[in-house]
Write an enzyme that holds these catalytic residues in place. Structure first.
Site, PDB file in Angstrom:
ATOM      1  N   TYR A  69       0.796  -1.290   0.076  1.00 13.34           N
ATOM      2  CA  TYR A  69       0.002  -0.047  -0.011  1.00 13.34           C
ATOM      3  C   TYR A  69       0.704   1.103  -0.053  1.00 13.34           C
ATOM      4  O   TYR A  69       0.768   2.185  -0.726  1.00 13.34           O
ATOM      5  CB  TYR A  69      -1.136  -0.004   1.063  1.00 13.34           C
ATOM      6  CG  TYR A  69      -2.238  -0.862   0.637  1.00 13.34           C
ATOM      7  CD1 TYR A  69      -3.137  -0.144  -0.206  1.00 13.34           C
ATOM      8  CD2 TYR A  69      -2.327  -2.077   0.833  1.00 13.34           C
ATOM      9  CE1 TYR A  69      -4.368  -0.852  -0.639  1.00 13.34           C
ATOM     10  CE2 TYR A  69      -3.455  -2.806   0.504  1.00 13.34           C
ATOM     11  CZ  TYR A  69      -4.431  -2.365  -0.199  1.00 13.34           C
ATOM     12  OH  TYR A  69      -5.438  -3.136  -0.848  1.00 13.34           O
ATOM     13  N   VAL A 105      -9.794   3.799  -5.192  1.00 14.07           N
ATOM     14  CA  VAL A 105      -9.484   4.610  -3.950  1.00 14.07           C
ATOM     15  C   VAL A 105      -8.504   5.625  -4.023  1.00 14.07           C
ATOM     16  O   VAL A 105      -7.869   6.229  -3.111  1.00 14.07           O
ATOM     17  CB  VAL A 105      -8.913   3.477  -2.908  1.00 14.07           C
ATOM     18  CG1 VAL A 105      -9.887   2.238  -2.674  1.00 14.07           C
ATOM     19  CG2 VAL A 105      -7.698   2.667  -3.623  1.00 14.07           C
ATOM     20  N   HIS A 121     -15.075   1.564  -2.552  1.00 14.49           N
ATOM     21  CA  HIS A 121     -14.110   0.814  -1.768  1.00 14.49           C
ATOM     22  C   HIS A 121     -12.995   1.446  -0.943  1.00 14.49           C
ATOM     23  O   HIS A 121     -12.045   1.022  -0.638  1.00 14.49           O
ATOM     24  CB  HIS A 121     -13.247   0.103  -2.926  1.00 14.49           C
ATOM     25  CG  HIS A 121     -13.925  -1.106  -3.692  1.00 14.49           C
ATOM     26  ND1 HIS A 121     -13.674  -1.460  -4.741  1.00 14.49           N
ATOM     27  CD2 HIS A 121     -15.228  -1.722  -3.346  1.00 14.49           C
ATOM     28  CE1 HIS A 121     -14.548  -2.541  -5.194  1.00 14.49           C
ATOM     29  NE2 HIS A 121     -15.428  -2.484  -4.209  1.00 14.49           N
ATOM     30  N   CYS A 129      -7.880   1.351  12.488  1.00 17.32           N
ATOM     31  CA  CYS A 129      -7.798   0.333  13.448  1.00 17.32           C
ATOM     32  C   CYS A 129      -8.132  -0.875  12.754  1.00 17.32           C
ATOM     33  O   CYS A 129      -9.072  -0.862  12.341  1.00 17.32           O
ATOM     34  CB  CYS A 129      -8.201   0.743  14.571  1.00 17.32           C
ATOM     35  SG  CYS A 129      -8.133  -0.638  15.764  1.00 17.32           S
ATOM     36  N   CYS A 133     -11.374  -0.488  16.751  1.00 18.49           N
ATOM     37  CA  CYS A 133     -11.706  -0.705  18.389  1.00 18.49           C
ATOM     38  C   CYS A 133     -12.839   0.406  18.929  1.00 18.49           C
ATOM     39  O   CYS A 133     -13.313   0.214  19.945  1.00 18.49           O
ATOM     40  CB  CYS A 133     -10.355  -0.514  18.992  1.00 18.49           C
ATOM     41  SG  CYS A 133      -9.473   1.090  18.780  1.00 18.49           S
ATOM     42  N   CYS A 156      -2.372   0.752  16.518  1.00 17.22           N
ATOM     43  CA  CYS A 156      -3.478   1.529  16.856  1.00 17.22           C
ATOM     44  C   CYS A 156      -3.305   2.633  18.161  1.00 17.22           C
ATOM     45  O   CYS A 156      -3.083   1.967  19.058  1.00 17.22           O
ATOM     46  CB  CYS A 156      -4.557   1.043  16.798  1.00 17.22           C
ATOM     47  SG  CYS A 156      -6.168   1.982  17.255  1.00 17.22           S
TER      48      CYS A 156
HETATM   49  P1  OAD Z   1      -9.532  -3.813 -13.128  1.00 17.55           P
HETATM   50  O1  OAD Z   1      -8.080  -3.848 -13.121  1.00 17.55           O
HETATM   51  O2  OAD Z   1     -10.213  -5.293 -12.907  1.00 17.55           O
HETATM   52  O3  OAD Z   1     -10.100  -3.691 -14.802  1.00 17.55           O
HETATM   53  C1  OAD Z   1      -9.576  -2.376 -15.381  1.00 17.55           C
HETATM   54  C2  OAD Z   1     -10.469  -2.331 -16.268  1.00 17.55           C
HETATM   55  O4  OAD Z   1      -9.989  -1.247 -17.405  1.00 17.55           O
HETATM   56  C3  OAD Z   1     -10.301  -3.165 -17.597  1.00 17.55           C
HETATM   57  O5  OAD Z   1     -11.284  -3.965 -18.004  1.00 17.55           O
HETATM   58  C4  OAD Z   1      -9.466  -2.696 -18.811  1.00 17.55           C
HETATM   59  O6  OAD Z   1      -9.876  -3.070 -19.948  1.00 17.55           O
HETATM   60  C5  OAD Z   1     -10.121  -1.133 -18.578  1.00 17.55           C
HETATM   61  N1  OAD Z   1      -9.343  -0.073 -19.179  1.00 17.55           N
HETATM   62  C6  OAD Z   1      -7.720  -0.313 -19.204  1.00 17.55           C
HETATM   63  N2  OAD Z   1      -7.280   1.131 -19.816  1.00 17.55           N
HETATM   64  C7  OAD Z   1      -8.398   1.773 -19.840  1.00 17.55           C
HETATM   65  C8  OAD Z   1      -8.548   3.105 -20.287  1.00 17.55           C
HETATM   66  N3  OAD Z   1      -7.474   3.840 -20.559  1.00 17.55           N
HETATM   67  N4  OAD Z   1      -9.937   3.776 -20.372  1.00 17.55           N
HETATM   68  C9  OAD Z   1     -10.919   2.814 -19.848  1.00 17.55           C
HETATM   69  N5  OAD Z   1     -10.731   1.661 -19.318  1.00 17.55           N
HETATM   70  C10 OAD Z   1      -9.622   0.862 -19.476  1.00 17.55           C
HETATM   71  O7  OAD Z   1     -10.129  -2.849 -12.294  1.00 17.55           O
HETATM   72  P2  OAD Z   1     -11.586  -2.656 -11.589  1.00 17.55           P
HETATM   73  O8  OAD Z   1     -12.682  -3.556 -12.426  1.00 17.55           O
HETATM   74  O9  OAD Z   1     -11.651  -1.707 -11.210  1.00 17.55           O
HETATM   75  O10 OAD Z   1     -11.209  -3.821  -5.273  1.00 17.55           O
HETATM   76  O11 OAD Z   1     -11.238  -3.614 -10.358  1.00 17.55           O
HETATM   77  C11 OAD Z   1     -12.406  -3.737  -9.501  1.00 17.55           C
HETATM   78  C12 OAD Z   1     -11.852  -3.965  -8.050  1.00 17.55           C
HETATM   79  O12 OAD Z   1     -11.221  -5.216  -8.053  1.00 17.55           O
HETATM   80  C13 OAD Z   1     -10.970  -2.997  -7.552  1.00 17.55           C
HETATM   81  O13 OAD Z   1     -11.850  -1.818  -7.014  1.00 17.55           O
HETATM   82  C14 OAD Z   1     -10.407  -3.397  -6.548  1.00 17.55           C
HETATM   83  C15 OAD Z   1      -9.907  -4.823  -7.143  1.00 17.55           C
HETATM   84  O14 OAD Z   1      -9.396  -5.830  -6.620  1.00 17.55           O
HETATM   85  C16 OAD Z   1     -10.793  -3.953  -4.200  1.00 17.55           C
HETATM   86  O15 OAD Z   1      -9.858  -3.451  -3.749  1.00 17.55           O
HETATM   87  C17 OAD Z   1     -12.016  -4.393  -3.076  1.00 17.55           C
END
Ligand code: OAD
Length: 258
Positions: A69, A105, A121, A129, A133, A156
């Site tokens: 992170y 995020v 998210h 924490c 807590c 924490c």
């Molecule tokens: P992904 O990494 O799964 O998908 C990204 C998407 O963006 C893909 O479908 C790509 O084709 C598309 N993409 C790439 N370049 C692009 C551009 N220039 N313009 C538009 N689209 C483009 O990301 P998310 O779907 O956001 O959750 O992932 C969902 C969640 O999974 C995240 O929020 C995170 C992750 O694990 C948590 O952390 C809970």
């Protein structure tokens, strides 16, 4: 990108009374932030991000997850919102209601001034924490803490037991109830949903376009590749949102001035 296809999408948007824009990691791709499911560079190339973003991973190896992170935070701090983020702000002056529901995020939508942003998210710049807590969420300002960063996350300052973790939703965790409920309600009530840059495989976010579709809304998509949402999208613009959104906003301006 064919101009005719862009114009079709602009015409569908110009009539929207209640627009919901659902964004994912692709929205920030042109800002230089790698998406979740693509390979990372250097030190982190051998790690699968989806296996680091879990409570179990943090329990097993808090330093590894904290360092991941720290890497993501530095990446975001060294990047900036792109023209796509700015175009969504401009859209607010052209349409009666624009709400952004984001899985990201990075805080870029808020940074450029989008006025109604629902963060499904969490926010990577915040910490809390691990045991919450003092109640959900127990936010912790780490700039006030002193600890040896080489050892991993700080403890924490309230309970002095649990470790501090990023204030983001991990896999196997539930989304904040009020946040999810508002997103679901908006998806049910919108007349157009524009889905940008999400692979559409992480639930419950991926379910929101289905709610919109089942409630009769027009679902539109911007994504260079087909996603889990593409099947229900009446139009998919195959390209980057940083490039296409400003073009669409220009077309909407033209349509409104004629
Ligand atoms: P992904 O990494 O799964 O998908 C990204 C998407 O963006 C893909 O479908 C790509 O084709 C598309 N993409 C790439 N370049 C692009 C551009 N220039 N313009 C538009 N689209 C483009 O990301 P998310 O779907 O956001 O959750 O992932 C969902 C969640 O999974 C995240 O929020 C995170 C992750 O694990 C948590 O952390 C809970």
């Amino acid at each position: 990108m064919e101009k005719a296809k862009l114009e079709t999408v602009a015409r569908m948007l110009v009539d929207a009374q209640r627009l919901v824009v659902l964004t994912g990691a692709g929205m920030s791709k042109e800002s230089g932030v790698p998406t979740f499911r693509e390979a990372h560079d250097g030190l982190w190339a051998r790690y699968d991000p989806t296996s680091l973003a879990t409570p179990g991973a943090f329990r097993r190896n808090p330093k590894l997850v904290w360092d991941w992170y720290t890497y993501r935070r530095e990446l975001i701090a060294g990047s900036a919102p792109n023209p796509g983020h700015h175009a969504l702000v401009a859209l607010e002056d052209l349409l009666p209601q624009v709400v952004i529901v984001t899985q990201n995020v990075d805080g870029f939508h808020q940074q450029v001034g989008s006025s109604d942003v629902i963060c499904l998210h969490g926010n990577i710049q915040e910490n809390k924490c691990f045991d919450d807590c003092q109640g959900k969420p127990t936010l912790v300002d780490i700039s006030r803490l002193e600890w040896d960063a080489e050892t991993g996350p700080p403890t924490c300052p309230y309970c002095r037991q649990a470790l501090v973790r990023p204030n983001v939703v991990w896999f196997n965790e539930t989304l904040p109830v009020a946040v999810l409920e508002r997103a679901q309600q908006l998806s049910q009530d919108c007349d157009v949903m524009l889905v940008i840059g999400t692979s559409g495989v992480v639930y419950p976010a991926a379910y929101l376009p289905m709610i919109a579709h089942q409630s009769g809304a027009t679902v539109l998509e911007i994504n260079p590749s087909p996603s889990g949402i593409s099947q229900i999208a009446v139009q998919r613009l195959a390209g980057g949102s940083g490039e296409l959104l400003p073009l669409i906003v220009d077309l909407i301006r033209q349509l409104k001035s004629t």
